[in-house]
Each structure stands twice: as C-alpha cells, then as structure tokens.
Design an enzyme around this catalytic site. Sequence first.
Site, short mmCIF file in Angstrom:
data_model
loop_
_atom_site.label_atom_id
_atom_site.label_comp_id
_atom_site.label_asym_id
_atom_site.label_seq_id
_atom_site.Cartn_x
_atom_site.Cartn_y
_atom_site.Cartn_z
N GLY A 41 0.85 -1.37 -0.11
CA GLY A 41 -0.10 -0.05 0.02
C GLY A 41 0.80 1.38 -0.05
O GLY A 41 0.20 2.30 -0.55
N ASP A 62 9.65 -7.26 -3.56
CA ASP A 62 8.75 -7.90 -2.95
C ASP A 62 8.60 -9.59 -3.32
O ASP A 62 8.84 -10.07 -4.35
CB ASP A 62 7.35 -7.26 -3.30
CG ASP A 62 6.14 -7.29 -2.42
OD1 ASP A 62 5.71 -6.29 -1.82
OD2 ASP A 62 5.63 -8.47 -1.96
N LYS A 85 3.56 -8.74 -7.57
CA LYS A 85 3.52 -7.22 -7.44
C LYS A 85 4.61 -6.56 -8.10
O LYS A 85 4.62 -5.28 -8.77
CB LYS A 85 3.78 -7.05 -6.02
CG LYS A 85 2.40 -7.22 -5.21
CD LYS A 85 2.74 -6.83 -3.78
CE LYS A 85 1.13 -7.14 -2.94
NZ LYS A 85 1.16 -6.90 -1.61
N ASN A 108 12.23 -12.78 -1.16
CA ASN A 108 12.13 -12.71 0.37
C ASN A 108 13.33 -12.09 1.07
O ASN A 108 14.32 -12.87 1.00
CB ASN A 108 11.70 -13.85 1.15
CG ASN A 108 11.46 -13.81 2.66
OD1 ASN A 108 11.58 -12.54 3.20
ND2 ASN A 108 10.85 -14.70 3.26
N ASN A 140 6.47 -5.52 8.43
CA ASN A 140 6.88 -6.50 9.51
C ASN A 140 8.31 -6.09 9.99
O ASN A 140 8.95 -5.51 9.23
CB ASN A 140 6.75 -8.01 9.37
CG ASN A 140 7.76 -8.29 8.08
OD1 ASN A 140 9.07 -8.50 8.19
ND2 ASN A 140 7.48 -8.10 6.72
N CYS A 182 19.84 4.02 14.45
CA CYS A 182 19.41 2.99 13.54
C CYS A 182 18.31 2.33 14.17
O CYS A 182 17.55 2.68 15.08
CB CYS A 182 20.70 2.12 13.16
SG CYS A 182 20.94 0.70 14.55
N CYS A 185 18.75 0.57 17.21
CA CYS A 185 18.96 1.66 18.38
C CYS A 185 17.80 1.72 19.26
O CYS A 185 17.74 1.83 20.41
CB CYS A 185 19.66 2.83 17.94
SG CYS A 185 21.24 2.91 17.66
N CYS A 206 -8.62 -8.86 11.50
CA CYS A 206 -8.07 -8.47 10.25
C CYS A 206 -7.34 -7.09 10.31
O CYS A 206 -8.21 -6.03 10.94
CB CYS A 206 -9.10 -8.62 9.19
SG CYS A 206 -8.65 -7.82 7.63
N CYS A 259 23.71 0.05 21.33
CA CYS A 259 23.31 -0.42 19.84
C CYS A 259 23.82 -1.73 19.63
O CYS A 259 25.19 -1.73 19.59
CB CYS A 259 23.38 0.78 18.78
SG CYS A 259 22.98 -0.21 17.46
P1 ATP Z 1 -1.89 -7.19 4.22
O1 ATP Z 1 -0.92 -7.44 4.89
O2 ATP Z 1 -2.64 -5.96 4.75
O3 ATP Z 1 -2.98 -8.00 3.51
P2 ATP Z 1 0.37 -6.42 2.36
O4 ATP Z 1 0.82 -7.75 2.52
O5 ATP Z 1 0.15 -6.00 0.87
O6 ATP Z 1 -1.11 -6.05 2.87
P3 ATP Z 1 1.45 -3.64 2.89
O7 ATP Z 1 1.75 -3.24 4.21
O8 ATP Z 1 0.49 -3.05 2.27
O9 ATP Z 1 0.92 -5.36 3.28
O10 ATP Z 1 2.73 -3.87 2.30
C1 ATP Z 1 3.82 -4.36 2.69
C2 ATP Z 1 4.58 -4.97 1.52
O11 ATP Z 1 5.85 -5.45 1.91
C3 ATP Z 1 3.85 -6.24 0.80
O12 ATP Z 1 3.68 -6.16 -0.29
C4 ATP Z 1 4.75 -7.42 1.29
O13 ATP Z 1 4.75 -8.51 0.52
C5 ATP Z 1 6.20 -6.82 1.43
N1 ATP Z 1 7.08 -7.48 2.40
C6 ATP Z 1 7.02 -7.89 3.72
N2 ATP Z 1 7.91 -8.36 4.02
C7 ATP Z 1 8.93 -8.66 2.88
C8 ATP Z 1 10.06 -9.49 2.74
N3 ATP Z 1 10.51 -9.89 3.81
N4 ATP Z 1 10.69 -9.44 1.44
C9 ATP Z 1 9.93 -8.86 0.46
N5 ATP Z 1 8.76 -8.14 0.58
C10 ATP Z 1 8.15 -8.15 1.68
#
Ligand code: ATP
Length: 278
Positions: A41, A62, A85, A108, A140, A182, A185, A206, A259
């Site tokens: 998003g 992504d 994506k 990833n 995350n 960072c 930190c 959700c 740190c």
């Molecule tokens: P939701 O979790 O709300 O269904 P989303 O997964 O699209 O939606 P967003 O917050 O809109 O989440 O976007 C975060 C983006 O970061 C996502 O497209 C997700 O796939 C990407 N992402 C998260 N962790 C990693 C990672 N470790 N490596 C590559 N991309 C990542």
Amino acid sequence: MSDEVVDSNPYSRLMALQRMGIVTNYQAIRQKTVAVVGMGGVGSVAAEMLTRCGVGRLLMYDYDTVELANMNRLFFRPDQAGMTKTAAAAATLTGINPDVALEAFTMNITTLAGFEAFKRSLSDGAGRSRVDLVLSCVDNYEARMTINQVCLELSQAWMESGVSEDAVSGHIQTILPGTTACFACVPPLVVASGIDERTLKREGVCAASLPTTMGIVAGLLVQNSLKYLLEFGSVTRYLGYSSLTDFFPTLDIKPSPGCPSGLEEGLDDLLSQLSALQ
Ligand code: ATP
C-alpha cells in the site's frame, strides 16, 4: 478558456521547481537510484511518485502477488490479480514513464539467501552501495531489521515508513548510519523483547487499511526523499501522523550507546561530536 500555452512536456512542471528557486538542479533526479522494499500500500504509491518525478533508476523488491483484497489501496488493478507485485508494478510504471530504468526483485529479503541477494543487489561490486536511498515500505519488523543491517553494512542512508494496524496513523523516519539512531537503536517493544511477531497475529482479527493513510504516508516519504536527494528544505529525521487529531509530531532520535548493530565503535566520539554541535 485561457490563452496560456501549456507545455505538454511532463518534465516542464518539474523543472519549474528550479525556475522558482525551490531546487538548484532538478535534473539531478535523473542520476539518482532509489530502492523501494515492499510494493504494498505504501511502496507501490511511493514507486509511482518517484517514477512520475523522473528518478533515474528504481529497484523494487517484494515476494508477494497482487490479490483482489489489495484493491482497497491505490496503484494495483483487478486485472493484475495473480501477477507478482514487482512484475505488475514494472508493467504499470514503464507505461507511465519509460525513461526510468526499472529493476524488479521478486524475493524474500529475510531468508539467509535473501539477505545476501538483497545486499548484493544494492552493492556496486566493490563493497559500496550503488543506490542513493533505500525506502522501507514493508509491514513487519523482521524485514525492517534486515534492511537496517544491510544498510549499516553498506553505510547506506534509508527511510523507514509504517502505518498503524488501525489504519489511522503512520510515520516516516530517516536513518543515516553513524549519524542518526538506527532501527535497532530504538527498536519497537516486540523486537526489544525478542518476541516472534508472527505469534502476535490474533485469530480472526484483520488489520484495517485505508488508501488515504497509506497514500499520505507514501507522500510524506517521497517528499522527504526528494528533499534528501535534491538537497532542498529540511529533511525530517522522524515525522509522525495521527489522522484522528491532525497531529504531526517530529523527533530527532540519537544513536543508542548500547546499539547491538555495530555502531558502538566510535560511538563515544560520535556522541561528543554531536554534543559539541548542540
Ligand atoms: P496486508 O498484509 O494488509 O494484506 P500487504 O501484505 O500488501 O497487505 P502492505 O503493508 O500493504 O501489506 O505492504 C507491505 C509489502 O511488503 C507487501 O507487499 C509484502 O509482500 C512486502 N514484504 C513484507 N516483508 C517482505 C520481505 N521479507 N521481503 C520482501 N517483501 C516483503
């Protein structure tokens, strides 16, 4: 109707920033490389803004595919459901501005191999970074900690962004290795406590999401990126946004003496330099 002649070149409106004295050399944007990690998003909208601003090169990361459930955000279209994506974004962005060199990484970044591949993709082959700025648009902490570590190892400036689970607030943060705090930190409580964030997901709950908050955070992030890349205005170190009260707090977070990410070396020196500046 006005008789005013409107220049159809999309860059002329951007170059007006230079004529009006906001930036000294807008064209420098064509020499800049920006990496956007996470094309959700916030990241997809940030990538579109950078593309329309004419950035020279854009790296996109992504691991996920477009889902119909993503349509409450901006950028992706229903006909792109099922595409990665990164591929969907590359197709749309090339159509918007073919002058931008795009590199798409469907991966990833947090696995062992992913960490190495991510670092390699940002490196120039001689241990230095080949990008001017990394934008973290992930959802995350594990991915944020990975970006933090790679950027520390490459001495690479990056900007972190986030939107709250209730979708009504967000923030951006500038991280300059050796100068600012960072991500490790001042870690979020979950990271500092060593809790696996995956265990925090509540069954049947959700997370909310609004295209407005994500669009605003993407706008704040790219505005700050343009100021950093083209050296105008003041680059924020931390800017929060709380939509319920229209509150925009700013902070300056200094590196933590404890740190764990390699800043200890020279930290005393750094701290005394910083206090001498105040
Ligand atoms: P939701 O979790 O709300 O269904 P989303 O997964 O699209 O939606 P967003 O917050 O809109 O989440 O976007 C975060 C983006 O970061 C996502 O497209 C997700 O796939 C990407 N992402 C998260 N962790 C990693 C990672 N470790 N490596 C590559 N991309 C990542």
